[in-house]
Each structure stands twice: as C-alpha cells, then as structure tokens.
Design a protein around this motif. Sequence first.
Motif, short mmCIF file in Angstrom:
data_model
loop_
_atom_site.label_atom_id
_atom_site.label_comp_id
_atom_site.label_asym_id
_atom_site.label_seq_id
_atom_site.Cartn_x
_atom_site.Cartn_y
_atom_site.Cartn_z
N UNK A 186 72.40 101.09 41.56
CA UNK A 186 71.57 100.79 40.40
C UNK A 186 70.17 100.36 40.82
N UNK A 187 69.17 100.98 40.23
CA UNK A 187 67.78 100.60 40.49
C UNK A 187 67.31 99.51 39.53
N UNK A 188 67.75 99.59 38.27
CA UNK A 188 67.34 98.57 37.31
C UNK A 188 68.35 98.49 36.17
N UNK A 189 68.42 97.30 35.59
CA UNK A 189 69.29 97.07 34.43
C UNK A 189 68.59 96.08 33.52
N UNK A 190 68.56 96.39 32.25
CA UNK A 190 68.00 95.45 31.27
C UNK A 190 68.98 95.32 30.12
N UNK A 191 68.96 94.15 29.50
CA UNK A 191 69.91 93.84 28.42
C UNK A 191 69.23 92.95 27.40
N UNK A 192 69.60 93.13 26.14
CA UNK A 192 69.20 92.21 25.09
C UNK A 192 70.34 92.09 24.09
N UNK A 193 70.65 90.87 23.68
CA UNK A 193 71.68 90.74 22.64
C UNK A 193 71.10 90.99 21.25
N UNK A 194 69.78 91.20 21.17
CA UNK A 194 69.12 91.63 19.93
C UNK A 194 69.57 90.82 18.72
N UNK A 195 69.42 89.52 18.83
CA UNK A 195 69.76 88.65 17.71
C UNK A 195 68.90 88.99 16.50
N UNK A 196 69.51 88.98 15.32
CA UNK A 196 68.75 89.12 14.09
C UNK A 196 68.53 87.73 13.50
N UNK A 221 66.62 79.11 16.99
CA UNK A 221 67.59 80.06 17.50
C UNK A 221 66.83 81.11 18.30
N UNK A 222 67.57 81.96 19.05
CA UNK A 222 66.84 82.91 19.88
C UNK A 222 67.58 84.18 20.22
N UNK A 223 66.86 85.07 20.87
CA UNK A 223 67.38 86.31 21.43
C UNK A 223 67.34 86.19 22.95
N UNK A 224 68.44 86.60 23.60
CA UNK A 224 68.52 86.57 25.05
C UNK A 224 68.32 87.97 25.60
N UNK A 225 67.46 88.09 26.62
CA UNK A 225 67.33 89.33 27.39
C UNK A 225 67.54 89.01 28.86
N UNK A 226 67.96 90.02 29.61
CA UNK A 226 68.12 89.92 31.06
C UNK A 226 67.40 91.10 31.69
N UNK A 227 66.65 90.82 32.75
CA UNK A 227 65.95 91.88 33.48
C UNK A 227 66.34 91.79 34.96
N UNK A 228 66.83 92.93 35.49
CA UNK A 228 67.19 93.02 36.90
C UNK A 228 66.62 94.32 37.45
N UNK A 247 73.88 94.10 20.55
CA UNK A 247 73.59 94.08 21.98
C UNK A 247 73.34 95.48 22.51
N UNK A 248 72.27 95.59 23.30
CA UNK A 248 71.88 96.89 23.84
C UNK A 248 71.13 96.69 25.15
N UNK A 249 70.79 97.79 25.81
CA UNK A 249 70.06 97.69 27.05
C UNK A 249 69.79 99.07 27.63
N UNK A 250 69.50 99.10 28.92
CA UNK A 250 69.28 100.36 29.62
C UNK A 250 69.63 100.18 31.08
N UNK A 251 69.93 101.30 31.73
CA UNK A 251 70.29 101.26 33.14
C UNK A 251 69.72 102.50 33.83
N UNK A 252 69.27 102.32 35.06
CA UNK A 252 68.79 103.44 35.88
C UNK A 252 69.56 103.42 37.19
#
Length: 315
Positions: free
Chosen positions: A200-210, A138-145, A230-235
């Motif tokens: 938007x300059x950047x966006x990151x996301x993670x569903x932070x699977x446990x 199983x896994x955790x998904x992240x997205x980086x833009x 699920x969490x992330x950050x945006x600039x």
Amino acid sequence: MTLRYRLRGATVRVETTYGTDATPTPAADAVLCRNIDVQPLDQTLVDRDVIRAFYGNSVSLVGASFGTVTLEVELAGFGTAGPATPTAGLDALLRICGHARTVTAGTSVLYAPASTALPSATVYVYQAGTLHRFTGCFGTLSIEMSENQVPFYRFELVGLYQPVTDVALPTFTTAAYVQPLLCNAQNTAAVSIRGFAAEVRSFSFSNSSQLEKNALMGSVRRVDFVDRKAQGSIELRLTTVAAKDWWTDIANASVGPMSILHGTAVGNRVTFASTGGLQLVNPRFSEDRGMINLQMDCRFVPTAAGNDEYAITVT
C-alpha cells in the motif's frame, strides 16, 4: 501587540452536560497538534433588504453563532497497552467523533462506531494572547497514511461559539503523547486488504459524520450528530488477476475485511480494521516510480449487528 502564529495550543474535555463548559485545562487535557485551524464565528446572516430611495447594503441580521475547529494529531499509541486513563485530549477527540471506548486493562483501547449516547466536548484554542472557546462540540474523524510520511488523525469539530477573551498563553502538558513512526515497510508491515497482503502506498479514511446545527424557536442552540457514512481511498501496487482478482470483487459489489497495523512495539501500535465491511469501488490506475498502482475508493458497511463497519484499536 503582534500575535505570533506559532504560539498556539488546544485543550479538549468531554462534557458531563451537553453545552456546559467542561473547562479543559492545559495540564490535564492538552492536545499535541501538528496543525490547528479555527473558524471562530460561523454565523447565519440574513439581509434585511429594505427598500429605500437609494442603492446600497442593508444591515445583515445575525442568527445563531457556531464555530469550527480542525485539529491534526499524530497517529501513535498511548505509551502502554490498555492504560486505565488513555491520553485525555486525544481520547476525548476520538470519542466525540462518534465512538464508544472500551478499555481492556493491560491489553488495548478500542474505539468503535456508536449510534447512541455520544458524548460532546468543550474545546479551547489558545492563540498567542486570546482564548477561543467552543462548547457542545461533535466532530468528524479522518485518518491519513502515506508512504514515508507521519500518519495522523484529522478532527473537524463543530461547536457553540462562546465569547473570545484575552488569556495569556499557558504551558501545555503533552509528555503523554508518544512519538509517531513513519508509514513504511518497517513500521507498517501487517497489511491485509480483502484477505490479500497488499503493498500500500497510501490510505485515507473519514467516518464522514453528519453534523447539524440547530437553533429552533422554543429550543436551545446545539449541534446534533445525526449520521455517518464511512468512506476513504486506497492506493496499492497492481497485481495479476491470479494473485488477487480485484475486478471481480468490485464488479460484484462484494464486501470483505481489511486491516492495517501501524507500529511495532507494545504501547505504540494502532490498528485500523474492518471485519467484513469494506467495499471497493471506482478503480483507476496511477504511475509510481515506473510501476502501475491501483487506486480504489472505499465504502465501509456495517453488518446486521451494526456499529461495526470499522474499528480503531490501540495496543
């Protein structure tokens, strides 16, 4: 024999039965990776710590053996809208990170969070002349833009270690993977954050699977998917309060929608969206080319219906 670092590849296939090797093949299940990182043996070690008439280590006893694999894959479409069979390796990775897949033929493939009936997968990593196998993954998904960078998925996988073998590096069939587009004004034009057309300059996301590793007495070795946060950050470029009052949204802990569409042509568009589930927290400033940016952390919250705090739609 010297083993070359660049001569690597990975294959992934969803399992019919948890932990039973699904034998992913380089022809049908290859993953076109931009990065591969393997921790082949993640073990629990317990020191015997026996008392003797001299100093020194005792042999450590080895518990259950697991392994971790991190794969980075370019974020792009499937080549056509709503294909009957989405690109197999990438499709498997998205599903084992806690998503249910819905194909609307000729239109879209939707990956939405799920809380039950989550599939596992077998992952093979070929490194020069060796094969590392992991079942029950199983896994955790992240997205980086980020501006003028290649957007990508990051899959952090945990599975059951299987013995390493010597296997000649195969030929991987990756023609189905579509060339990505850089994140910029031309290719990522449709952006809405809390109803505002943000820059938007950047966006990151993670569903932070446990993910929990278990090897209980009387049970079997396995990885369990038990939660996600699920969490992330945006600039983004700071605006006046009149243009968008971020401060009231944050102070009131309000929750609202967001959407980022990346890609311009049918067959190579990916939308990350939250229909009412985005909460912005922890505002702070940054400087970018002489202008002020606002950075905020993101929390994605499901509605009362559940399993809807975000979704990834490929069109």
